[in-house]
Write a protein that holds these residues in place. Structure first.
Motif, PDB file in Angstrom:
ATOM      1  N   GLY A   8       1.121  -1.346   0.277  1.00 52.43           N
ATOM      2  CA  GLY A   8      -0.033   0.089   0.601  1.00 52.43           C
ATOM      3  C   GLY A   8       0.675   0.979   0.380  1.00 52.43           C
ATOM      4  O   GLY A   8       2.200   1.044  -0.522  1.00 52.43           O
ATOM      5  N   LEU A   9       0.452   2.357   0.175  1.00 50.13           N
ATOM      6  CA  LEU A   9       1.263   3.543   0.592  1.00 50.13           C
ATOM      7  C   LEU A   9       1.833   3.815   1.378  1.00 50.13           C
ATOM      8  O   LEU A   9       1.989   2.944   2.381  1.00 50.13           O
ATOM      9  CB  LEU A   9       0.139   4.517   1.270  1.00 50.13           C
ATOM     10  N   THR A  10       3.300   4.190   1.262  1.00 49.76           N
ATOM     11  CA  THR A  10       4.120   4.369   2.520  1.00 49.76           C
ATOM     12  C   THR A  10       3.811   5.983   2.544  1.00 49.76           C
ATOM     13  O   THR A  10       4.197   7.030   2.080  1.00 49.76           O
ATOM     14  CB  THR A  10       5.488   4.521   1.993  1.00 49.76           C
ATOM     15  N   VAL A  11       3.734   6.010   3.679  1.00 50.80           N
ATOM     16  CA  VAL A  11       3.186   7.486   4.809  1.00 50.80           C
ATOM     17  C   VAL A  11       4.409   7.811   5.715  1.00 50.80           C
ATOM     18  O   VAL A  11       5.306   7.099   6.552  1.00 50.80           O
ATOM     19  CB  VAL A  11       2.017   7.717   4.979  1.00 50.80           C
ATOM     20  N   LEU A  12       4.984   9.583   5.289  1.00 51.23           N
ATOM     21  CA  LEU A  12       5.614   9.893   6.517  1.00 51.23           C
ATOM     22  C   LEU A  12       5.122  10.532   7.811  1.00 51.23           C
ATOM     23  O   LEU A  12       4.568  11.929   6.885  1.00 51.23           O
ATOM     24  CB  LEU A  12       6.764   9.919   5.723  1.00 51.23           C
ATOM     25  N   ALA A  13       5.386  10.265   8.768  1.00 50.45           N
ATOM     26  CA  ALA A  13       4.114  10.925   9.955  1.00 50.45           C
ATOM     27  C   ALA A  13       5.256  12.019  10.775  1.00 50.45           C
ATOM     28  O   ALA A  13       6.301  10.726  11.133  1.00 50.45           O
ATOM     29  CB  ALA A  13       3.553  10.147  10.749  1.00 50.45           C
ATOM     30  N   VAL A  14       6.107  13.173  10.615  1.00 46.13           N
ATOM     31  CA  VAL A  14       6.542  13.983  11.353  1.00 46.13           C
ATOM     32  C   VAL A  14       6.316  14.753  12.384  1.00 46.13           C
ATOM     33  O   VAL A  14       5.194  15.885  12.093  1.00 46.13           O
ATOM     34  CB  VAL A  14       7.141  15.014  10.602  1.00 46.13           C
TER      35      VAL A  14
END
Length: 286
Positions: A8-14
């Motif tokens: 699925g999507l690769t998501v970065l949370a900061v």
């Protein structure tokens, strides 16, 4: 840190606040469309992660979507988003913040969405919907289009309705682009004229002209951008051509500059019929 969930999507949370970062990662992980959740406590670590991810092409981040807190020590979220925008293929950015006073700045950078804490899973899902739709160049699944008649190619889908944040006495109001009748230039600002009133936003008219062209807005004057489907008449007045926007008493009339007149006539004559209006499908051209 990386959590591999599924394809699925690769998501970065900061986010610099650990509880908020873990909550965001948890909510993202519950969305079936998200495959990998990467987390970073600050902009420096986020840049390191983005620089280490293998992209399909040079200049790509290897990340499908970035969720950013705005107020962080060191490089803040807005500054980080500007750095990302310089990439050849920058990832879409969604801001997640407890503060509603930076929405205009966020959308000027090109943010997909602006979410206020505490987060709700449905709002998070909506941001992912918009990201997927914009990448595919289609409307989100929540607004399906009717099938084309047999033997006729499907009509191109209009762009997803954009939402413009407007600051009103400390409150951020979200104004849909579809409610805007015309836009008036006021220096480096633009005034959005809607059916309910007008709103001043810190966006130059030239930026909106480029951004809203595919949504049916046309430049008719150095000071005016109008929604093409709402033009009901183009006529010659004492001082030059003017357009009428809508029907009935109090209908605004806007000047058309000489340099834009010929192009506007061509557009109106080739415009497909409107489904509403008792006097015919096209604006009258006189």
């Amino acid at each position: 840190m990386s959590t591999q969930l599924s394809d699925g999507l690769t998501v970065l949370a900061v986010d610099d606040e650990e509880p908020a970062l873990q909550e965001l990662a948890h909510l993202l992980g519950e969305d079936a469309r998200v495959g990998t959740v990467l987390t970073a406590p600050d902009a420096t670590e986020a840049l390191r992660i983005l620089g280490s991810r293998p992209g399909a092409n040079p200049g790509e981040s290897g990340v499908d979507l970035v969720f950013l807190d705005i107020r962080m020590p060191g490089l803040d979220g807005l500054e980080l988003a500007r750095v990302l925008s310089a990439m050849a293929a920058p990832p879409p950015v969604v801001f997640v913040t407890a503060h509603d006073d930076r929405a205009v700045d966020a959308y000027e950078i090109g943010a997909v969405d602006y979410l206020l804490k505490p987060l709700r899973s449905e709002r998070l899902a909506g941001s992912i919907d918009r990201t997927i739709a914009s990448r595919a160049g289609v409307r989100p699944a929540s607004a399906p289009s009717a099938p084309a008649p047999a033997g006729r190619p499907p009509a191109p889908q209009p762009p997803e309705d954009e939402v413009i944040p407007v600051e009103l006495a400390g409150t951020t109001k979200l104004v849909p682009r579809s409610s805007v009748r015309f836009v008036e230039a006021q220096g480096d600002y633009a005034r959005l004229h809607t059916t309910e009133g007008s709103h001043l936003v810190r966006i130059p008219l030239s930026v909106l002209e480029e951004r809203w062209r595919e949504a049916g807005f046309v430049r008719i004057h150095r000071a005016y951008l109008v929604a093409l489907p709402l033009i009901t008449e183009l006529r010659l007045s004492g001082s030059g051509y003017v357009v009428r926007i809508g029907h009935g008493p109090g209908t605004p009339e806007l000047p058309v500059s000489r340099r834009h007149t010929a192009a506007l006539k061509r557009i109106l004559r080739g415009r497909p019929p409107r489904e509403d209006g008792p006097t015919g499908p096209l604006a009258r051209i006189r």
